[in-house]
Design a protein around this motif. Structure first.
Motif, PDB file in Angstrom:
ATOM      1  N   ALA A 294       0.822  -1.208   0.000  1.00  0.00           N
ATOM      2  CA  ALA A 294       0.000   0.000   0.000  1.00  0.00           C
ATOM      3  C   ALA A 294       0.857   1.260   0.000  1.00  0.00           C
ATOM      4  O   ALA A 294       0.507   2.267  -0.634  1.00  0.00           O
ATOM      5  N   THR A 295       1.991   1.218   0.706  1.00  0.00           N
ATOM      6  CA  THR A 295       2.895   2.370   0.739  1.00  0.00           C
ATOM      7  C   THR A 295       3.489   2.630  -0.641  1.00  0.00           C
ATOM      8  O   THR A 295       3.560   3.779  -1.095  1.00  0.00           O
ATOM      9  N   ILE A 296       3.913   1.572  -1.312  1.00  0.00           N
ATOM     10  CA  ILE A 296       4.444   1.718  -2.669  1.00  0.00           C
ATOM     11  C   ILE A 296       3.387   2.319  -3.586  1.00  0.00           C
ATOM     12  O   ILE A 296       3.671   3.229  -4.383  1.00  0.00           O
ATOM     13  N   SER A 297       2.151   1.845  -3.479  1.00  0.00           N
ATOM     14  CA  SER A 297       1.073   2.375  -4.302  1.00  0.00           C
ATOM     15  C   SER A 297       0.841   3.862  -4.025  1.00  0.00           C
ATOM     16  O   SER A 297       0.650   4.667  -4.954  1.00  0.00           O
ATOM     17  N   ALA A 298       0.853   4.250  -2.751  1.00  0.00           N
ATOM     18  CA  ALA A 298       0.638   5.651  -2.394  1.00  0.00           C
ATOM     19  C   ALA A 298       1.758   6.537  -2.917  1.00  0.00           C
ATOM     20  O   ALA A 298       1.506   7.651  -3.411  1.00  0.00           O
ATOM     21  N   PHE A 299       2.992   6.046  -2.845  1.00  0.00           N
ATOM     22  CA  PHE A 299       4.105   6.845  -3.365  1.00  0.00           C
ATOM     23  C   PHE A 299       4.081   6.914  -4.891  1.00  0.00           C
ATOM     24  O   PHE A 299       4.496   7.921  -5.472  1.00  0.00           O
ATOM     25  N   ARG A 300       3.586   5.879  -5.535  1.00  0.00           N
ATOM     26  CA  ARG A 300       3.403   5.974  -6.988  1.00  0.00           C
ATOM     27  C   ARG A 300       2.447   7.122  -7.326  1.00  0.00           C
ATOM     28  O   ARG A 300       2.660   7.867  -8.283  1.00  0.00           O
ATOM     29  N   ASP A 301       1.388   7.260  -6.540  1.00  0.00           N
ATOM     30  CA  ASP A 301       0.442   8.342  -6.774  1.00  0.00           C
ATOM     31  C   ASP A 301       1.085   9.712  -6.529  1.00  0.00           C
ATOM     32  O   ASP A 301       0.795  10.677  -7.240  1.00  0.00           O
ATOM     33  N   MET A 302       1.950   9.804  -5.514  1.00  0.00           N
ATOM     34  CA  MET A 302       2.635  11.071  -5.220  1.00  0.00           C
ATOM     35  C   MET A 302       3.690  11.402  -6.268  1.00  0.00           C
ATOM     36  O   MET A 302       4.002  12.562  -6.503  1.00  0.00           O
ATOM     37  N   ASP A 303       4.286  10.368  -6.857  1.00  0.00           N
ATOM     38  CA  ASP A 303       5.254  10.507  -7.941  1.00  0.00           C
ATOM     39  C   ASP A 303       6.451  11.390  -7.574  1.00  0.00           C
ATOM     40  O   ASP A 303       6.776  12.350  -8.278  1.00  0.00           O
ATOM     41  N   PRO A 304       7.163  11.082  -6.472  1.00  0.00           N
ATOM     42  CA  PRO A 304       8.327  11.889  -6.109  1.00  0.00           C
ATOM     43  C   PRO A 304       9.491  11.653  -7.067  1.00  0.00           C
ATOM     44  O   PRO A 304       9.594  10.599  -7.699  1.00  0.00           O
ATOM     45  N   LEU A 305      10.382  12.638  -7.146  1.00  0.00           N
ATOM     46  CA  LEU A 305      11.599  12.472  -7.937  1.00  0.00           C
ATOM     47  C   LEU A 305      12.589  11.535  -7.254  1.00  0.00           C
ATOM     48  O   LEU A 305      13.390  10.881  -7.921  1.00  0.00           O
ATOM     49  N   ARG A 306      12.549  11.500  -5.918  1.00  0.00           N
ATOM     50  CA  ARG A 306      13.513  10.685  -5.199  1.00  0.00           C
ATOM     51  C   ARG A 306      12.921  10.156  -3.906  1.00  0.00           C
ATOM     52  O   ARG A 306      12.262  10.882  -3.164  1.00  0.00           O
ATOM     53  N   LEU A 307      13.122   8.867  -3.653  1.00  0.00           N
ATOM     54  CA  LEU A 307      12.898   8.256  -2.358  1.00  0.00           C
ATOM     55  C   LEU A 307      14.258   7.784  -1.863  1.00  0.00           C
ATOM     56  O   LEU A 307      14.870   6.898  -2.470  1.00  0.00           O
ATOM     57  N   ALA A 308      14.740   8.370  -0.800  1.00  0.00           N
ATOM     58  CA  ALA A 308      16.066   8.034  -0.269  1.00  0.00           C
ATOM     59  C   ALA A 308      15.880   7.488   1.139  1.00  0.00           C
ATOM     60  O   ALA A 308      15.852   8.250   2.111  1.00  0.00           O
ATOM     61  N   PHE A 309      15.712   6.167   1.242  1.00  0.00           N
ATOM     62  CA  PHE A 309      15.372   5.539   2.509  1.00  0.00           C
ATOM     63  C   PHE A 309      16.571   4.779   3.069  1.00  0.00           C
ATOM     64  O   PHE A 309      17.484   4.379   2.338  1.00  0.00           O
ATOM     65  N   SER A 310      16.516   4.542   4.378  1.00  0.00           N
ATOM     66  CA  SER A 310      17.599   3.821   5.049  1.00  0.00           C
ATOM     67  C   SER A 310      17.115   3.365   6.411  1.00  0.00           C
ATOM     68  O   SER A 310      15.912   3.236   6.645  1.00  0.00           O
ATOM     69  N   HIS A 311      18.059   3.092   7.314  1.00  0.00           N
ATOM     70  CA  HIS A 311      17.822   2.776   8.719  1.00  0.00           C
ATOM     71  C   HIS A 311      16.810   1.636   8.865  1.00  0.00           C
ATOM     72  O   HIS A 311      17.114   0.499   8.500  1.00  0.00           O
ATOM     73  N   CYS A 312      15.581   1.913   9.323  1.00  0.00           N
ATOM     74  CA  CYS A 312      14.605   0.878   9.625  1.00  0.00           C
ATOM     75  C   CYS A 312      13.786   0.457   8.406  1.00  0.00           C
ATOM     76  O   CYS A 312      12.778  -0.227   8.559  1.00  0.00           O
ATOM     77  N   THR A 313      14.213   0.845   7.213  1.00  0.00           N
ATOM     78  CA  THR A 313      13.515   0.424   5.995  1.00  0.00           C
ATOM     79  C   THR A 313      13.769  -1.050   5.711  1.00  0.00           C
ATOM     80  O   THR A 313      12.859  -1.776   5.291  1.00  0.00           O
ATOM     81  N   GLY A 314      14.991  -1.513   5.936  1.00  0.00           N
ATOM     82  CA  GLY A 314      15.320  -2.920   5.745  1.00  0.00           C
ATOM     83  C   GLY A 314      15.640  -3.263   4.300  1.00  0.00           C
ATOM     84  O   GLY A 314      15.168  -2.613   3.361  1.00  0.00           O
ATOM     85  N   GLN A 315      16.442  -4.296   4.120  1.00  0.00           N
ATOM     86  CA  GLN A 315      16.914  -4.676   2.791  1.00  0.00           C
ATOM     87  C   GLN A 315      15.776  -5.186   1.903  1.00  0.00           C
ATOM     88  O   GLN A 315      15.712  -4.872   0.707  1.00  0.00           O
ATOM     89  N   GLU A 316      14.879  -5.983   2.467  1.00  0.00           N
ATOM     90  CA  GLU A 316      13.800  -6.552   1.645  1.00  0.00           C
ATOM     91  C   GLU A 316      12.878  -5.454   1.128  1.00  0.00           C
ATOM     92  O   GLU A 316      12.541  -5.409  -0.065  1.00  0.00           O
ATOM     93  N   ALA A 317      12.470  -4.543   2.018  1.00  0.00           N
ATOM     94  CA  ALA A 317      11.622  -3.443   1.583  1.00  0.00           C
ATOM     95  C   ALA A 317      12.359  -2.544   0.601  1.00  0.00           C
ATOM     96  O   ALA A 317      11.770  -2.047  -0.370  1.00  0.00           O
ATOM     97  N   ALA A 318      13.657  -2.359   0.819  1.00  0.00           N
ATOM     98  CA  ALA A 318      14.449  -1.535  -0.098  1.00  0.00           C
ATOM     99  C   ALA A 318      14.470  -2.145  -1.491  1.00  0.00           C
ATOM    100  O   ALA A 318      14.361  -1.429  -2.496  1.00  0.00           O
TER     101      ALA A 318
END
Length: 300
Positions: free
Chosen positions: A230-254
Motif C-alpha cells: 500500500a505504501t508503494i502504491s501511495a508513493f506511486r500516486d505522489m510521484d516523487p523524484l527521489r525516495l532516499a530511505f535507510s535505517h529501519c527500511t530494511g533490505q527486503e523493503a528496499a
C-alpha cells in the motif's frame, strides 16, 4: 529550486571504507546556508562521521528529535560536546519510557538520558506538539494525524502508562518539511506515524501538494507485506523524484522499492549526501542527486 543538502551522519550501514555505521539515524539538513540536525544516532558515530565529512557541527542552528527512541536520541550529549548549547526541539512524549515487547521478551528502547542531564550538557529543550517553523520554508511537523488505513503502527512498540506497558501512540513522532520551491522535501526519522501519513500532513503544513523527495527511515522492515504494498502504491500516486530511505527500511523493503521506482530510489548510507537545486560555483545539478566523498555516482 532552493539549494539544499542532506548528509547522512548515522545509519545502519556506511559507505566504505571511510565511514562508521551503527543502528541509528542522524541527518544533517542544509538549506541556503542554514543547518538543522534531525536526530543524533545512538552514540558518537554522527559526530565522528561529521568530522570525516569536514562538517562543522557548531554551525547547526537546532536539533530536532523525531521521537524518543534511543537510536535517534542517545547521541545527543556527544554532539553537544562538539557544538556547545543548542536548541533541541522535541515532543513532550519523547521523554516517555518506551519499550519493545513481543510475548515474554521485552527491553527498554527509550531515551537513555534524563532531561535534566541533557539540559546540563547544553540542550536548550523546546517542546512542540504542533507545526513549528525553523526558518523560512522549513518546518517541524509536530504531531502527525493518522489518515491512512494501512499504517496502524508497530504493535510490538510500547510505552509505560500507570505502571503498565501499552501500545505506543507515538504522538512524539515528527519529521521536517522543506519547501524547495517546486515542491516539498520530507525528512523522516522512523515514520512511526506512517511515511505516507507524514507526507500527507507535510502538504497541509507547507500548503503545497507536490512531494519532490522523501528521505530517512520508514520502519517498513517491520510492518508486513500489506503495508509495504500500500505504501508503494501511495508513493506511486505522489510521484516523487527521489525516495532516499535507510535505517529501519530494511533490505527486503528496499529491494521492493527499488524494483518499483528504479533509479528514483536510493538506499542511503552514512557518509552519503543528497543534493537538490543549484549550488554556488557548481552549475546546475539534476535534482536530486546522490553524491559522496568516496566516488558515489550521480543519479539523473
Amino acid at each position: 529550486m532552493r539549494a539544499m543538502r542532506i548528509w547522512v551522519l548515522s545509519d545502519n550501514t556506511a559507505a566504505p571504507p571511510v565511514f562508521e555505521a551503527e543502528h541509528g539515524l542522524s541527518l544533517l539538513l542544509e538549506v541556503e546556508g542554514k543547518r538543522f540536525l534531525l536526530d543524533t544516532g545512538q552514540g558518537e558515530v554522527a559526530r565522528r562521521n561529521a568530522d570525516r565529512l569536514g562538517l562543522d557541527l557548531r554551525s547547526v542552528e537546532a536539533v530536532v528529535l523525531s521521537h524518543g527512541h534511543y537510536d535517534h536520541t542517545a547521541g545527543l550529549p556527544f554532539l553537544l560536546q562538539r557544538t556547545g548549547p543548542k536548541r533541541v526541539i522535541c515532543h513532550p512524549n519523547a521523554f516517555d519510557s518506551k519499550y519493545y515487547q513481543r510475548g515474554d521478551i521485552w527491553r527498554f528502547i527509550g531515551m537513555p538520558w534524563r532531561r535534566e542531564f541533557l539540559e546540563s550538557a547544553g540542550a536548550l529543550v523546546e517542546e512542540n506538539t504542533g507545526p513549528l517553523e525553523l526558518a523560512d520554508g522549513v518546518w517541524v511537523t509536530g504531531e502527525i494525524p493518522r489518515r491512512t488505513e494501512f499504517e496502524p503502527g508497530d504493535p510490538d512498540l510500547k510505552c509505560e502508562r500507570d505502571g503498565e506497558l501499552v501500545a505506543d501512540p507515538f504522538l512524539d513522532d515528527q519529521g521536517i518539511v522543506v519547501d524547495a520551491g517546486e515542491g516539498l522535501v520530507v525528512l523522516l526519522g522512523c515514520a512511526h506515524a506512517g511515511a505516507v501519513n507524514t507526507c500527507l500532513y507535510a502538504r497541509k503544513v507547507a500548503g503545497k501538494e507536490r512531494i519532490l523527495a522523501v528521505v530517512g527511515g520508514s520502519h517498513l522492515a517491520f510492518l508486513g507485506e500489506e503495508q509495504l504494498t500500500a505504501t508503494i502504491s501511495a508513493f506511486r500516486d505522489m510521484d516523487p523524484l527521489r525516495l532516499a530511505f535507510s535505517h529501519c527500511t530494511g533490505q527486503e523493503a528496499a529491494c521492493r522499492l527499488a524494483a518499483a521506482f528504479g533509479k528514483r530510489f536510493i538506499f542511503t548510507q552514512a557518509g552519503n549526501c543528497l543534493e537538490l537545486g543549484d549550488h554556488p560555483s557548481e552549475g546546475t545539478r539534476p535534482p536530486p542527486a546522490l553524491v559522496g566523498p568516496v566516488g558515489f555516482p550521480h543519479y539523473p
